[in-house]
Write a protein that holds these residues in place. Structure first.
Motif, PDB file in Angstrom:
ATOM      1  N   LEU A 126       0.900  -1.088   0.092  1.00 27.32           N
ATOM      2  CA  LEU A 126       0.170  -0.074  -0.062  1.00 27.32           C
ATOM      3  C   LEU A 126       0.783   1.282   0.037  1.00 27.32           C
ATOM      4  O   LEU A 126       0.390   2.493  -0.486  1.00 27.32           O
ATOM      5  CB  LEU A 126      -0.915  -0.199   1.034  1.00 27.32           C
ATOM      6  N   VAL A 127       1.932   1.192   0.703  1.00 26.44           N
ATOM      7  CA  VAL A 127       3.012   2.216   0.586  1.00 26.44           C
ATOM      8  C   VAL A 127       3.473   2.537  -0.897  1.00 26.44           C
ATOM      9  O   VAL A 127       3.349   3.484  -1.223  1.00 26.44           O
ATOM     10  CB  VAL A 127       4.068   2.108   1.483  1.00 26.44           C
ATOM     11  N   PHE A 128       3.705   1.245  -1.601  1.00 30.34           N
ATOM     12  CA  PHE A 128       4.106   1.538  -2.923  1.00 30.34           C
ATOM     13  C   PHE A 128       3.169   2.107  -3.987  1.00 30.34           C
ATOM     14  O   PHE A 128       3.164   2.864  -4.550  1.00 30.34           O
ATOM     15  CB  PHE A 128       4.525   0.058  -3.595  1.00 30.34           C
ATOM     16  N   THR A 129       1.739   1.494  -3.761  1.00 30.54           N
ATOM     17  CA  THR A 129       0.665   1.912  -4.574  1.00 30.54           C
ATOM     18  C   THR A 129       0.512   3.460  -4.383  1.00 30.54           C
ATOM     19  O   THR A 129       0.006   4.121  -5.256  1.00 30.54           O
ATOM     20  CB  THR A 129      -0.553   1.337  -3.859  1.00 30.54           C
ATOM     21  N   GLU A 130       0.596   3.919  -3.208  1.00 30.79           N
ATOM     22  CA  GLU A 130       0.410   5.422  -2.933  1.00 30.79           C
ATOM     23  C   GLU A 130       1.345   6.130  -3.558  1.00 30.79           C
ATOM     24  O   GLU A 130       1.243   7.115  -4.194  1.00 30.79           O
ATOM     25  CB  GLU A 130       0.332   5.776  -1.294  1.00 30.79           C
ATOM     26  N   GLY A 131       2.616   5.496  -3.748  1.00 30.38           N
ATOM     27  CA  GLY A 131       3.817   6.327  -4.398  1.00 30.38           C
ATOM     28  C   GLY A 131       3.398   6.140  -5.858  1.00 30.38           C
ATOM     29  O   GLY A 131       3.925   7.049  -6.661  1.00 30.38           O
ATOM     30  N   TYR A 132       2.971   4.935  -6.611  1.00 26.56           N
ATOM     31  CA  TYR A 132       2.883   4.807  -7.776  1.00 26.56           C
ATOM     32  C   TYR A 132       1.813   5.780  -8.468  1.00 26.56           C
ATOM     33  O   TYR A 132       1.744   6.039  -9.741  1.00 26.56           O
ATOM     34  CB  TYR A 132       2.649   3.310  -8.089  1.00 26.56           C
ATOM     35  N   ALA A 133       0.830   5.878  -7.641  1.00 30.37           N
ATOM     36  CA  ALA A 133      -0.206   6.874  -8.037  1.00 30.37           C
ATOM     37  C   ALA A 133      -0.902   7.530  -6.891  1.00 30.37           C
ATOM     38  O   ALA A 133      -1.677   7.288  -6.110  1.00 30.37           O
ATOM     39  CB  ALA A 133      -1.329   5.823  -8.646  1.00 30.37           C
ATOM     40  N   ALA A 134       0.193   8.853  -6.765  1.00 31.14           N
ATOM     41  CA  ALA A 134      -0.380   9.761  -5.364  1.00 31.14           C
ATOM     42  C   ALA A 134      -1.703  10.063  -5.508  1.00 31.14           C
ATOM     43  O   ALA A 134      -2.412  10.471  -6.371  1.00 31.14           O
ATOM     44  CB  ALA A 134       0.772  10.814  -5.519  1.00 31.14           C
ATOM     45  N   THR A 135      -2.398   9.996  -4.231  1.00 35.43           N
ATOM     46  CA  THR A 135      -3.685  10.462  -3.909  1.00 35.43           C
ATOM     47  C   THR A 135      -3.807  11.989  -4.277  1.00 35.43           C
ATOM     48  O   THR A 135      -4.755  12.526  -5.139  1.00 35.43           O
ATOM     49  CB  THR A 135      -3.951  10.387  -2.770  1.00 35.43           C
ATOM     50  N   ARG A 136      -2.798  12.804  -4.083  1.00 40.63           N
ATOM     51  CA  ARG A 136      -2.886  14.256  -3.991  1.00 40.63           C
ATOM     52  C   ARG A 136      -2.005  14.995  -4.845  1.00 40.63           C
ATOM     53  O   ARG A 136      -0.723  14.138  -4.912  1.00 40.63           O
ATOM     54  CB  ARG A 136      -3.223  14.821  -2.911  1.00 40.63           C
ATOM     55  N   GLY A 137      -2.171  16.204  -5.225  1.00 41.23           N
ATOM     56  CA  GLY A 137      -1.024  16.900  -5.805  1.00 41.23           C
ATOM     57  C   GLY A 137      -0.797  16.765  -7.342  1.00 41.23           C
ATOM     58  O   GLY A 137      -1.637  15.924  -7.984  1.00 41.23           O
ATOM     59  N   ASP A 138       0.143  17.499  -7.824  1.00 41.81           N
ATOM     60  CA  ASP A 138       0.138  17.369  -9.359  1.00 41.81           C
ATOM     61  C   ASP A 138       1.027  16.271  -9.924  1.00 41.81           C
ATOM     62  O   ASP A 138       0.971  15.632 -10.947  1.00 41.81           O
ATOM     63  CB  ASP A 138       1.108  18.671  -9.727  1.00 41.81           C
ATOM     64  N   ALA A 139       2.193  15.886  -8.858  1.00 42.32           N
ATOM     65  CA  ALA A 139       2.824  14.722  -9.323  1.00 42.32           C
ATOM     66  C   ALA A 139       2.071  13.428  -9.252  1.00 42.32           C
ATOM     67  O   ALA A 139       1.190  12.957  -8.344  1.00 42.32           O
ATOM     68  CB  ALA A 139       4.198  14.587  -8.599  1.00 42.32           C
ATOM     69  N   LEU A 140       2.206  12.580 -10.280  1.00 40.21           N
ATOM     70  CA  LEU A 140       1.698  11.446 -10.451  1.00 40.21           C
ATOM     71  C   LEU A 140       1.948  10.321  -9.555  1.00 40.21           C
ATOM     72  O   LEU A 140       1.442   9.266  -9.094  1.00 40.21           O
ATOM     73  CB  LEU A 140       1.486  10.840 -12.141  1.00 40.21           C
ATOM     74  N   VAL A 141       3.552  10.413  -9.682  1.00 40.95           N
ATOM     75  CA  VAL A 141       4.231   9.265  -8.917  1.00 40.95           C
ATOM     76  C   VAL A 141       5.126   9.840  -7.733  1.00 40.95           C
ATOM     77  O   VAL A 141       5.799  11.244  -8.035  1.00 40.95           O
ATOM     78  CB  VAL A 141       5.310   8.666 -10.075  1.00 40.95           C
ATOM     79  N   ARG A 142       5.187   9.563  -6.599  1.00 38.83           N
ATOM     80  CA  ARG A 142       6.136   9.674  -5.437  1.00 38.83           C
ATOM     81  C   ARG A 142       7.378   8.549  -5.472  1.00 38.83           C
ATOM     82  O   ARG A 142       6.952   7.567  -4.910  1.00 38.83           O
ATOM     83  CB  ARG A 142       5.366   9.956  -4.284  1.00 38.83           C
ATOM     84  N   THR A 143       8.317   8.987  -5.986  1.00 37.11           N
ATOM     85  CA  THR A 143       9.469   7.931  -6.187  1.00 37.11           C
ATOM     86  C   THR A 143       9.940   7.675  -4.500  1.00 37.11           C
ATOM     87  O   THR A 143      10.260   6.534  -4.693  1.00 37.11           O
ATOM     88  CB  THR A 143      10.272   8.729  -7.002  1.00 37.11           C
ATOM     89  N   ASP A 144       9.679   8.737  -3.712  1.00 33.68           N
ATOM     90  CA  ASP A 144      10.398   8.426  -2.504  1.00 33.68           C
ATOM     91  C   ASP A 144       9.653   7.238  -1.910  1.00 33.68           C
ATOM     92  O   ASP A 144      10.105   6.319  -1.195  1.00 33.68           O
ATOM     93  CB  ASP A 144      10.303   9.811  -1.506  1.00 33.68           C
ATOM     94  N   LEU A 145       8.392   7.180  -2.057  1.00 36.15           N
ATOM     95  CA  LEU A 145       7.309   6.169  -1.432  1.00 36.15           C
ATOM     96  C   LEU A 145       7.738   4.751  -2.162  1.00 36.15           C
ATOM     97  O   LEU A 145       7.786   3.668  -1.531  1.00 36.15           O
ATOM     98  CB  LEU A 145       6.069   6.276  -1.473  1.00 36.15           C
ATOM     99  N   CYS A 146       7.804   4.776  -3.461  1.00 36.60           N
ATOM    100  CA  CYS A 146       7.887   3.510  -4.386  1.00 36.60           C
ATOM    101  C   CYS A 146       9.325   3.090  -3.673  1.00 36.60           C
ATOM    102  O   CYS A 146       9.547   1.868  -3.537  1.00 36.60           O
ATOM    103  CB  CYS A 146       8.129   3.980  -5.705  1.00 36.60           C
ATOM    104  N   ALA A 147      10.518   3.974  -3.708  1.00 34.69           N
ATOM    105  CA  ALA A 147      11.642   3.402  -3.259  1.00 34.69           C
ATOM    106  C   ALA A 147      11.753   2.794  -1.979  1.00 34.69           C
ATOM    107  O   ALA A 147      12.277   1.828  -1.741  1.00 34.69           O
ATOM    108  CB  ALA A 147      12.725   4.548  -3.542  1.00 34.69           C
ATOM    109  N   GLU A 148      10.920   3.541  -0.776  1.00 36.47           N
ATOM    110  CA  GLU A 148      10.952   3.041   0.404  1.00 36.47           C
ATOM    111  C   GLU A 148      10.308   1.646   0.192  1.00 36.47           C
ATOM    112  O   GLU A 148      10.762   0.732   1.044  1.00 36.47           O
ATOM    113  CB  GLU A 148      10.270   3.984   1.273  1.00 36.47           C
ATOM    114  N   ALA A 149       9.217   1.391  -0.301  1.00 35.60           N
ATOM    115  CA  ALA A 149       8.322   0.161  -0.171  1.00 35.60           C
ATOM    116  C   ALA A 149       9.426  -0.989  -1.057  1.00 35.60           C
ATOM    117  O   ALA A 149       9.434  -2.201  -0.231  1.00 35.60           O
ATOM    118  CB  ALA A 149       7.264   0.307  -1.108  1.00 35.60           C
ATOM    119  N   ILE A 150       9.818  -0.895  -1.924  1.00 31.58           N
ATOM    120  CA  ILE A 150      11.088  -1.789  -2.537  1.00 31.58           C
ATOM    121  C   ILE A 150      12.052  -1.855  -1.618  1.00 31.58           C
ATOM    122  O   ILE A 150      12.565  -3.160  -1.375  1.00 31.58           O
ATOM    123  CB  ILE A 150      11.427  -1.160  -3.923  1.00 31.58           C
TER     124      ILE A 150
END
Length: 414
Positions: free
Chosen positions: A193-217
């Motif tokens: 779920l951390v990765f999912t939020e990073g892959y398609a961020a709930t809010r904001g202009d950015a689609l991807v939050r690379t910090d959350l994706c990297a943290e989940a991995i």
């Protein structure tokens, strides 16, 4: 300097919130105190860094400041007197019973915190929600989106989870090695779920939050290193690597969303794909678990040189197995999208319409329905579904994509 200070605070918050809160919980053994002290420290940083400049190690400054604020907060509360004594004593000597493994086996406070939140006394959804809030720094509405529940419901769930930890006296301790497998399902769910939020961020202009994706991995790698590699942990790591491998192709040069079938596959990270594919095979050899099946689906996408080469019939068969193993409206929605690629949009539309009640507030259901209606030559009905999706979407990049699609199906004079 103000702009630099604000940017630095925001960067530390996004990249290190979980690490900071996990460290504080280890020190003060209280979720609420740790979160409140961290928030106060970030607030202080906004003011002080504008004057004194950004410190050389921002995270260390935040942790030290939050530590002092946590101690002050405990001292101010008379009912925490015993807790302060225990905290002071813990600084000099370890008084809790040592767990049955070398502490070096879990070298990271964040992983300790995940296993702590995933205590069996808490309901699975409460375990996941609490860890996402405390460790991932996700806001309540972001977590609510992941669970497909209203924000108020999730807020109440978080309050109850913290209350259960407090009232039941659940300690902040690392579980014995023999206890870890029982908590693994929740741990892996948290990571995904951390990765999912990073892959398609709930809010904001950015689609991807690379910090959350990297943290989940990174956390998935730690889990595999911590235990004899469980098949589902292996599968989850593979799944995230495969999804993340497409990151650079998901947006065009203007920052606009690009659907999978239109992506430039030359921009996919082939090193990650090469690492993931053997992991998929390893996981499937142990039996088709839910993450293994999803990873196998992702692998078929990544192995296709062109979109038209995708083995959609095999993907549908994998979704059939996944739907039997782990039935959920989301799985059924994804299966319907695959059915559309095999049998056409009309059978898929019937499947999606049957899901309406379960996913009525899920924007991707309405977006998928709109796309099928567009393909069937029903622009007016498609426009209604696009409008419904737009009313529910919260990410700016996804909103812009849906707005473009809505304009395409509307009459030119509308």
């Amino acid at each position: 300097m103000p702009l630099d200070a604000n940017a630095a605070v925001d960067a530390v918050y996004r990249s290190d919130w979980g690490r900071i809160v996990a460290t504080l919980i280890r020190l003060v053994r209280d979720f609420d105190v740790a979160e409140e002290a961290a928030q106060e420290a970030f607030t202080a940083a906004v003011d002080q860094w504008r004057v004194s400049g950004v410190p050389e190690i921002p995270r260390a400054w935040i942790i030290q400041t939050a530590r002092h604020k946590a101690i002050d907060r405990i001292r101010r509360r008379a009912r925490f007197g015993e807790k302060l004594d225990a905290y002071t004593a813990a600084g000099a000597s370890r008084t809790v019973e040592a767990p049955e493994f070398d502490p070096g086996d879990i070298p990271d406070d964040r992983l300790r915190l995940i296993f702590t939140c995933c205590h069996p006394a808490l309901a699975l959804e409460a375990q996941v929600a609490l860890t996402l809030r405390t460790l991932g720094g996700l806001e309540t509405d972001e977590i609510a989106r992941a669970f497909l529940v209203p924000t108020t419901t999730m807020a109440q769930r978080l309050v109850r989870a913290k209350g259960k930890i407090r009232d039941a006296g659940i300690p902040y301790t690392v579980p014995d090695t023999k206890e870890m497998p029982a908590r693994l399902e929740a741990v892996l769910t948290v990571i995904y779920l951390v990765f999912t939020e990073g892959y398609a961020a709930t809010r904001g202009d950015a689609l991807v939050r690379t910090d959350l994706c990297a943290e989940a991995i990174r956390l998935a790698r730690l889990v595999r290193a911590l235990m004899a590699p469980p098949p589902e942990a292996t599968a989850l790591l593979a799944l995230m690597l495969l999804h993340d491998s497409r990151r650079d192709a998901r947006l065009d040069d203007a920052g606009e969303l690009v659907l999978l079938e239109a992506q430039d596959r030359r921009r996919w990270n082939r090193e990650q794909i090469a690492e993931a594919l053997p992991l998929v095979e390893e996981a499937l050899r142990s039996g088709p678990g839910a993450f293994a099946l999803q990873a196998a689906i992702a692998a078929l996408h990544c192995q296709a040189t062109r979109a038209e080469d995708t083995d959609w019939p095999q993907i549908v068969r994998l979704y059939d197995v996944l739907e039997r193993l782990q039935p959920s409206p989301i799985v059924s929605l994804n299966r319907a999208a695959a059915v559309a690629m095999v049998d056409g949009p009309r059978p898929a539309l019937a499947l999606i319409d049957a899901l309406g009640g379960d996913l009525d507030r899920y924007y991707l259901l309405h977006a998928a329905r709109a796309d099928l209606l567009r393909r069937l030559g029903s622009p007016a009905e498609a426009a209604k579904s696009y409008a419904r999706a737009l009313a529910l979407v919260t990410n700016d990049a996804e909103r812009r994509f849906l707005e473009r699609r809505l304009r395409e199906v509307q009459p030119s004079g509308a």
